[in-house]
Scaffold this motif. Structure first.
Motif, short mmCIF file in Angstrom:
data_model
loop_
_atom_site.label_atom_id
_atom_site.label_comp_id
_atom_site.label_asym_id
_atom_site.label_seq_id
_atom_site.Cartn_x
_atom_site.Cartn_y
_atom_site.Cartn_z
N ALA A 20 55.52 33.61 0.66
CA ALA A 20 54.84 32.47 -0.44
C ALA A 20 55.82 31.32 -1.05
CB ALA A 20 53.67 32.98 -1.72
N GLU A 22 54.86 28.43 -1.55
CA GLU A 22 54.97 27.69 -2.66
C GLU A 22 54.39 27.77 -4.29
OE1 GLU A 22 52.94 29.13 -0.30
OE2 GLU A 22 51.87 26.87 0.72
N VAL A 23 54.67 29.42 -4.44
CA VAL A 23 54.50 30.01 -5.55
C VAL A 23 56.43 30.22 -5.24
CG1 VAL A 23 53.79 32.19 -7.04
CG2 VAL A 23 52.48 30.97 -5.41
N PRO A 40 49.09 30.79 -9.16
CA PRO A 40 48.89 30.01 -8.46
C PRO A 40 47.03 30.16 -7.92
CG PRO A 40 49.42 32.38 -7.72
CD PRO A 40 49.68 32.10 -9.46
N ASP A 43 43.62 30.25 -2.56
CA ASP A 43 44.16 30.58 -1.47
C ASP A 43 45.79 30.53 -1.06
OD1 ASP A 43 44.98 27.99 -2.70
OD2 ASP A 43 45.21 26.99 -0.53
N GLN A 44 46.21 31.14 -2.46
CA GLN A 44 47.42 31.82 -2.04
C GLN A 44 47.97 32.65 -2.84
OE1 GLN A 44 49.85 28.74 -3.98
NE2 GLN A 44 49.12 27.22 -2.85
N ASP A 47 49.31 34.88 -0.09
CA ASP A 47 50.46 35.32 0.36
C ASP A 47 51.69 36.10 -1.16
OD1 ASP A 47 50.15 34.25 2.56
OD2 ASP A 47 50.43 32.08 2.01
#
Ligand code: SF4
Length: 64
Positions: A20, A22-23, A40, A43-44, A47
């Motif tokens: 993940a 993005e996180v 988050p 949609d994340q 992940d």
């Protein structure tokens, strides 16, 4: 979803970033995890669950 990390447990393995990106990120100097987003979007979420599941140090906690 709410995410917390424990940097003192992290062993800098990097699986969370792979799962993940993005996180989670890693500090440049020592690879310790950095939390980019503690809440988050949906949609994340999968992940992030995956990242918590693969962390060898159990340093990632997820609250749904
Ligand atoms: S997967 Fe766990 S031990 Fe590895 S960098 Fe991420 S938080 Fe640290």
């Amino acid at each position: 979803m709410k995410v917390t990390i424990e940097q003192d447990k992290c062993v800098a393995s990097g699986q969370c970033v792979t799962a993940a990106m993005e996180v989670f990120d890693q500090r440049d100097e020592d690879g310790i995890v950095v939390l980019l987003n503690a809440e988050p979007p949906a949609d994340q979420a999968e992940d992030v669950r995956q990242a918590a599941a693969v962390c060898p140090a159990l340093a990632i906690a997820v609250e749904e």
